[in-house]
Every structure is written in structure tokens, then in C-alpha cells.
Scaffold this active site. Structure first.
Site, PDB file in Angstrom:
ATOM      1  N   ARG A  79     -21.337 -80.893  29.954  1.00  3.52           N
ATOM      2  CA  ARG A  79     -20.722 -81.998  29.227  1.00  3.52           C
ATOM      3  C   ARG A  79     -21.241 -81.995  27.802  1.00  3.52           C
ATOM      4  O   ARG A  79     -22.435 -81.786  27.561  1.00  3.52           O
ATOM      5  CB  ARG A  79     -21.024 -83.350  29.892  1.00  3.52           C
ATOM      6  N   GLU A  84     -14.590 -83.750  22.346  1.00  9.09           N
ATOM      7  CA  GLU A  84     -13.548 -82.777  22.633  1.00  9.09           C
ATOM      8  C   GLU A  84     -12.206 -83.408  22.979  1.00  9.09           C
ATOM      9  O   GLU A  84     -11.170 -82.741  22.918  1.00  9.09           O
ATOM     10  CB  GLU A  84     -13.976 -81.854  23.770  1.00  9.09           C
ATOM     11  N   HIS A 142     -13.320 -75.595  26.875  1.00  8.82           N
ATOM     12  CA  HIS A 142     -13.450 -76.164  28.213  1.00  8.82           C
ATOM     13  C   HIS A 142     -12.626 -75.364  29.219  1.00  8.82           C
ATOM     14  O   HIS A 142     -11.820 -75.914  29.985  1.00  8.82           O
ATOM     15  CB  HIS A 142     -13.017 -77.631  28.226  1.00  8.82           C
TER      16      HIS A 142
END
Length: 341
Positions: free
Chosen positions: A253, A282, A314
Site C-alpha cells: 500500500r 494513486e 498497481h
């Protein structure tokens, strides 16, 4: 307050809204639903939205029994209230982390929350090693050079992973998968986790204090959840304890890193390599094409200027096997009430 009711296969109608849905996700979920609906008394009706769930879009959820969300959807108290007003009974996360969900507000409103606690941990672990190997051996730079007919090796030197100390912060399923791979490379693996796992020790890794891990590891990789204890676990103080030229990897994260401290570490060369698959802000960037826009996030833009920084959007979870497993578990949670928080 009691929950409004679980979405079981009891013949009741379920109308499910999927938010932040990309075409590849829609394809996977549609195929899985087609198979499952053949055996259900009342088929699940699915509606796929590309836009995220937030307080505004939650207002339009009338008629849906469940909503399915992803890592960057805003499931705050305001969103929960709007969902409750529309009689939504269940929020299903198609991911492991739930730091974007106000779990207390959901419980108060009687809305159940489920997640996918573990899916193909090897998928994220392998991406972690891809970042490590790419940064170390600079294969991304070598690829571009060779395509241009440049076979000069200057600036491409790496180091041997064998017998190097690698620190793994967080030894859950993904952390353990990373450890297994690192041990296969012959690394000395140092681990930190508030809850120690005996199977990690049996594999040949060693638990140490966080300070010892930071001071002795030439590579530090993060595999812990984001919560009040881990927020900015990598900060100016922790970076100062690391050896000069350390490699820092984050596939968990974005909020685990203090970006300002990381940038200072890069500028001072304390951080010699940085590999990121996540970013604290993000939600405004990842999973969308911004190639024709001017990105307004100055911190992100600064990170991309460093030659020793590698960022992926991601995609650590993004394999056929993982998507299929995520889809299966998410639908199980909707149908049978599993993995509730």
C-alpha cells in the site's frame, strides 16, 4: 445494529453493482456469473460501472443489494450512509486491503463488508522479485539500449543476490511467498512482523527487530497491511537506519511510505533503488490512461525523474490466475456470506 441480511442463495433476488470496473474484470466476472447463474434459483444481476464508488455515486445505488469495490474506491462514512439510504446490504471488496472502508460506520448502518483475504500470493510475490531483478540488473535500460543498437554495458552493473541480507516486513501469505523465492536465490532473509509465524522460521528465515532489519538489509521489501500502526512505517527515521544505497520495494500500500522522506533519501543516495507498484495518492492516477494529460501530482512526477526508480501501476495482482481467484472468492462472498470483516 444487526446487519441487513446476508446475500445467500436463498432464492432472493440480488442485484450487484461493480464499481471501478475495467474491461478485463468485466470479462472475468461475466464469465463466472454465467456459469453460476445456471445453478441459482434467482440469478445474480450484475451492472458494471467504470466510475468509482464515492459519496456522490453511492446516491445512485437504489435497487442494488450489493456493491463490489476495489482498492481506490471511497467507502467512507458518507458513502456508507448513502448506501444505507438505498438499502444496500453488502459491500464486497475484490481485494485484500480494506483501509479505504469505514468498517465501524458499516457495522453501525448494518451493512456487511467482505474482502478477498488471500489470492494467489505468489502473483504479487513474483512481481516483487521482478521489480528487484529489474532494478538490480537494469534490464529495462538494457532492453532500450539494444533496440537502439547500443551494446555498451556502462551503467548496467548490478550485484549478486546470493548471500545478501534481504529484509521482509510483513510475513503474511504474500510475505511468505516472497521469502520462499528469496531463499531460493540463496539470500539471508530477515523478517519483522508483530505476529511471528513458526513456518517462516522452519523455511530458514529469521525474525529480528525492525531496527535490526533496517540496519542490516541491502534490500527492504514491504508486505504488510496499511493501518494506524504501519502508516509511513518508512519515514525519515527508518530510512536513516538503512545502509547507504539500500533497495526499497513496496508492492503493498502506498501509505506505508512517507514520499517526502523517500525523495530526500533518493537525493542523498541513501536509497539506491526504489521499486513501487503502489502510491499513496494513486486513486487519481492508476488504472487509467493519462498519456495525453499533464499530471498534476508533483510528488509523483518528481519520483519519475530519478533514473533508479521503477514504478508500475498497481499491477502486482494482475495475472489470469489471480483475477480468476479474486472473482471466485468475491462471488462466494456475495452468495454465501464468507470473509466478512
Amino acid at each position: 445494529m444487526a446487519q441487513k441480511g446476508l446475500s445467500l442463495d436463498d432464492g432472493s433476488s440480488r442485484n450487484v453493482a461493480f464499481f471501478s470496473t475495467r474491461p478485463y474484470e468485466k470479462q472475468v466476472f461475466t464469465e463466472l456469473l454465467n456459469v453460476r447463474n445456471e445453478t441459482l434459483t434467482s440469478p445474480i444481476e450484475a451492472t458494471f460501472f467504470e466510475h468509482p464508488l464515492n459519496p456522490s455515486t453511492a446516491l445512485s445505488c437504489e435497487g442494488f443489494s450489493d456493491v463490489v469495490v476495489f482498492v481506490n474506491d471511497d467507502v467512507s462514512e458518507a458513502t456508507i450512509k448513502a448506501l444505507s439510504q438505498n438499502n444496500v446490504s453488502h459491500v464486497a471488496l475484490r481485494c485484500a486491503g480494506y483501509n479505504n472502508v469505514d468498517v465501524d460506520a458499516a457495522a453501525e448502518m448494518g451493512i456487511s463488508v467482505s474482502r478477498v483475504p488471500a489470492y494467489s500470493p505468489e502473483t504479487v510475490a513474483e512481481h516483487t522479485l521482478a521489480l528487484i531483478l529489474t532494478l538490480n540488473r537494469k534490464t529495462h535500460k538494457a532492453y532500450n539500449r539494444v533496440r537502439e543498437g547500443n551494446f555498451n554495458l556502462q551503467g548496467l552493473m548490478g550485484f549478486t543476490l546470493h548471500e545478501k541480507n534481504v529484509g521482509v516486513i510483513g510475513t503474511g501469505k504474500i510475505g511468505k511467498a516472497v521469502i520462499r523465492i528469496l531463499l531460493g536465490f540463496g539470500c539471508n532473509v530477515l523478517c519483522f512482523d508483530p505476529t511471528q509465524d513458526s513456518s517462516v522460521i522452519c523455511m530458514g528465515a529469521q525474525y529480528v527487530s525492525l531496527d535490526e532489519l533496517l540496519s542490516k538489509s541491502v534490500i527492504v521489501t514491504l508486505h504488510c497491511p496499511l493501518n494506524e500502526h504501519s502508516q509511513h512505517i518508512i519515514n525519515a527515521d527508518s530510512i536513516a537506519k538503512m545502509p547507504d544505497g539500500v533497495m526499497l520495494i513496496n508492492t503493498s500500500r502506498g501509505g506505508l511510505l512517507d514520499d517526502a522522506a523517500v525523495i530526500k533519501g533518493l537525493k542523498s543516495k541513501k536509497i539506491g533503488y526504489l521499486g513501487l507498484d503502489v502510491y499513496e495518492r494513486e486513486s487519481e492516477l492508476f488504472f487509467s490512461d493519462h498519456s495525453q494529460e499533464i499530471i498534476q501530482d508533483d510528488v509523483f512526477q518528481r519520483l519519475t525523474t530519478f533514473p533508479n526508480v521503477l514504478i508500475t501501476g498497481h499491477q502486482g495482482f494482475f495475472t489470469q490466475e489471480a483475477l480468476h481467484e479474486i472473482g471466485e472468492i468475491t462471488l462466494d462472498n456475495i452468495m454465501y456470506g464468507g470473509n466478512r470483516l
